[in-house]
Design a protein around this motif. Structure first.
Motif: not given
Length: 184
Positions: A43, A45, A116, A119, A153-159
């Motif tokens: 998570n 970037l 998708t 990674k 699938e989860e956006e990095e800021q929410h992982i």
């Protein structure tokens, strides 16, 4: 505590101060009692896209994640496409680390790879023999089993927050802890 096996998630304790790992989730790819461990931060970037690091890549929208502070001059990847990318090592059912990179470049450029389900990372996270166990004893990490949607699938800021919430209400409350409790 979950056993340290490939596929284990290492969730940083909310108060872990190490800037490389504060509020991160690491996917453990290998753990050997005598050789140590390695994995990738899921998570964080990196500040460049894949085509900026690999000029042969023609698509300019593929993110790269900071896998960790070790060998930040190397690119690694995990994926869910073993039928297209040969030579990978299965971490957990359906998730592979590595494979033939030239094939990946060709598949990306031809539009045949589902972006998708892959990674990319620059560098990796590594621990020498016994180091990760010591960090676990110091409560630097919370362990969990892998969750494929969280990985891909989860956006990095929410992982990080979602990984804690996935552990249940006792851990979900930690997701809202302030970074510095003294500023609360």
């Amino acid at each position: 505590m979950v056993s340290l096996l490939p596929g284990t998630l290492l969730i940083a304790d909310p108060f872990l101060k190490d800037p490389n790992f504060a509020r991160t989730v690491v996917l453990l790819c290998e753990h050997q009692d005598t050789k140590g461990s390695f994995g990738f931060v899921l998570n964080k970037l990196f500040d460049q896209q894949l085509n900026e690091l690999v000029p042969e890549i023609l698509i300019n929208t593929i993110p790269v994640f900071y896998g960790g502070p070790v060998q930040i001059d190397t690119i690694h990847f995990i994926h869910q496409q073993p039928e297209l990318i040969k030579g990978g090592f299965e971490i957990i059912k359906g998730v592979y680390w590595g494979g033939e990179f030239e094939t990946v470049v060709s598949l990306i450029n031809s539009g045949k790879l589902d972006l998708t389900k892959i990674k990319f990372f620059i560098g990796y996270s590594g621990w020498s023999n016994g180091q990760l166990e010591n960090e676990l004893n110091e409560k630097s990490w919370i362990t969990s089993t892998s969750d494929i949607p969280l990985i891909f699938e989860e956006e990095e800021q929410h992982i990080w927050k979602q990984a804690l919430k996935n552990l249940g209400s006792n851990f979900a409350i930690m997701a809202n802890f302030p970074i510095d409790p003294l500023l609360n």
